[in-house]
Design a protein around this motif. Structure first.
Motif, short mmCIF file in Angstrom:
data_model
loop_
_atom_site.label_atom_id
_atom_site.label_comp_id
_atom_site.label_asym_id
_atom_site.label_seq_id
_atom_site.Cartn_x
_atom_site.Cartn_y
_atom_site.Cartn_z
N ILE A 68 -47.10 20.71 -7.34
CA ILE A 68 -47.09 21.98 -8.06
C ILE A 68 -45.76 22.14 -8.79
N GLY A 69 -44.67 21.78 -8.12
CA GLY A 69 -43.35 21.82 -8.76
C GLY A 69 -43.27 20.86 -9.93
N VAL A 70 -43.90 19.69 -9.79
CA VAL A 70 -43.92 18.72 -10.89
C VAL A 70 -44.65 19.30 -12.10
N ALA A 71 -45.76 20.01 -11.84
CA ALA A 71 -46.52 20.62 -12.94
C ALA A 71 -45.69 21.68 -13.66
N ILE A 72 -44.98 22.50 -12.89
CA ILE A 72 -44.13 23.54 -13.49
C ILE A 72 -43.03 22.90 -14.35
N ALA A 73 -42.42 21.84 -13.81
CA ALA A 73 -41.38 21.14 -14.57
C ALA A 73 -41.96 20.51 -15.83
N GLY A 74 -43.17 19.99 -15.73
CA GLY A 74 -43.81 19.38 -16.89
C GLY A 74 -44.04 20.37 -18.00
N ILE A 75 -44.50 21.57 -17.63
CA ILE A 75 -44.71 22.62 -18.64
C ILE A 75 -43.40 22.98 -19.32
N ALA A 76 -42.34 23.09 -18.52
CA ALA A 76 -41.03 23.43 -19.08
C ALA A 76 -40.54 22.35 -20.05
N ILE A 77 -40.76 21.09 -19.68
CA ILE A 77 -40.33 19.98 -20.54
C ILE A 77 -41.09 19.98 -21.86
N VAL A 78 -42.41 20.17 -21.77
CA VAL A 78 -43.24 20.16 -22.99
C VAL A 78 -42.83 21.29 -23.93
N ILE A 79 -42.61 22.49 -23.38
CA ILE A 79 -42.23 23.63 -24.20
C ILE A 79 -40.87 23.39 -24.87
N ALA A 80 -39.95 22.78 -24.11
CA ALA A 80 -38.61 22.54 -24.66
C ALA A 80 -38.58 21.37 -25.64
N LEU A 81 -39.57 20.48 -25.54
CA LEU A 81 -39.55 19.27 -26.36
C LEU A 81 -39.83 19.54 -27.83
N PHE A 82 -40.74 20.49 -28.10
CA PHE A 82 -41.16 20.73 -29.48
C PHE A 82 -40.66 22.07 -30.00
N THR A 83 -40.29 22.08 -31.27
CA THR A 83 -39.91 23.32 -31.93
C THR A 83 -41.17 24.08 -32.36
N THR A 84 -40.97 25.33 -32.77
CA THR A 84 -42.10 26.14 -33.23
C THR A 84 -42.82 25.49 -34.41
N GLU A 85 -42.05 24.93 -35.33
CA GLU A 85 -42.63 24.28 -36.51
C GLU A 85 -43.44 23.05 -36.11
N GLU A 86 -42.92 22.30 -35.14
CA GLU A 86 -43.63 21.10 -34.69
C GLU A 86 -44.92 21.46 -33.96
N ILE A 87 -44.88 22.52 -33.16
CA ILE A 87 -46.09 22.99 -32.47
C ILE A 87 -47.14 23.40 -33.48
N LYS A 88 -46.70 24.08 -34.55
CA LYS A 88 -47.63 24.49 -35.61
C LYS A 88 -48.27 23.28 -36.27
N THR A 89 -47.48 22.24 -36.51
CA THR A 89 -48.01 21.02 -37.12
C THR A 89 -49.04 20.35 -36.22
#
Length: 202
Positions: A68-89
């Motif tokens: 469960i902790g790994v999943a939470i960390a994964g979500i945090a990493i994914v959110i931090a990895l991409f900028t708003t513009e990249e997510i839109k793309t």
């Protein structure tokens, strides 16, 4: 509410979708483990293995809580990895793709939590004064429990593979977004489309 139900239904289907690599691996290992249990006469000799099984289940519970902790960390990493513009793309290439990616981690955490609760209950069932379940029910239950654990392990491996794909997508996105006007980026767009499709469709 409706999208959530749809995603939940898809998650439940993916749990048994034989096209998914994690399902194939989990099913194969579970069948092997059931064969091993039968050879060892686990049902007939359950009292011999009872204490060891309870200790093993406690370790499994701890591992599931860690996932469960790994999943939470994964979500945090994914959110931090991409900028708003990249997510839109990404979402332009595959509608709602980024939300689906985050839901993969949510599903991973949800299944881990449910399985942890089931294994906690199993300790009380094993320690109860009631007799061991009939052989067919016993081996069916052990198959489902073993399958659930190995499914999560291989699902976690699939998420690791997704991180590798996301790193490649990140590099391609950075390259595409830094292109100056008038510079053709069609090749990069094709590569992005391919990578995103591989990420969200296997």
């Amino acid at each position: 509410q409706q999208p959530t139900k749809s995603k939940m239904s898809w998650g439940l289907y993916r749990f048994i979708d034989i096209r998914q690599p994690e399902v194939k691996w989990a099913a194969g290992i579970s069948i092997f483990m059931e064969f091993l249990f039968a050879v060892l006469s686990l049902h007939s000799n359950f009292s011999i293995y009872e204490n060891d099984l309870c200790s093993l289940i406690q370790c499994v519970i701890a591992g599931l809580i860690s996932l469960i902790g790994v999943a939470i960390a994964g979500i945090a990493i994914v959110i931090a990895l991409f900028t708003t513009e990249e997510i839109k793309t990404i979402n332009e290439l595959v509608p709602k793709a980024f939300d689906d990616l985050l839901y993969d981690f949510k599903w991973f955490a949800l299944v881990s939590a449910i399985e942890a609760a089931i294994f906690v209950a199993m300790i009380f069932v094993i320690r109860s004064p009631y007799p061991v379940a009939p052989m067919p029910l016993f081996y069916l239950a052990t198959f489902l429990l073993v399958y659930g654990v190995f499914y999560l392990l291989f699902y976690g491996c699939a998420l690791v593979g997704n991180f590798i794909k996301m790193a490649r997508i990140k590099c391609s996105l950075d390259t595409a977004l830094m292109q100056s006007k008038g510079t053709p980026i069609s090749a990069i767009e094709v590569e992005l489309d391919f990578l995103v499709s591989k990420l969200f469709h296997g």
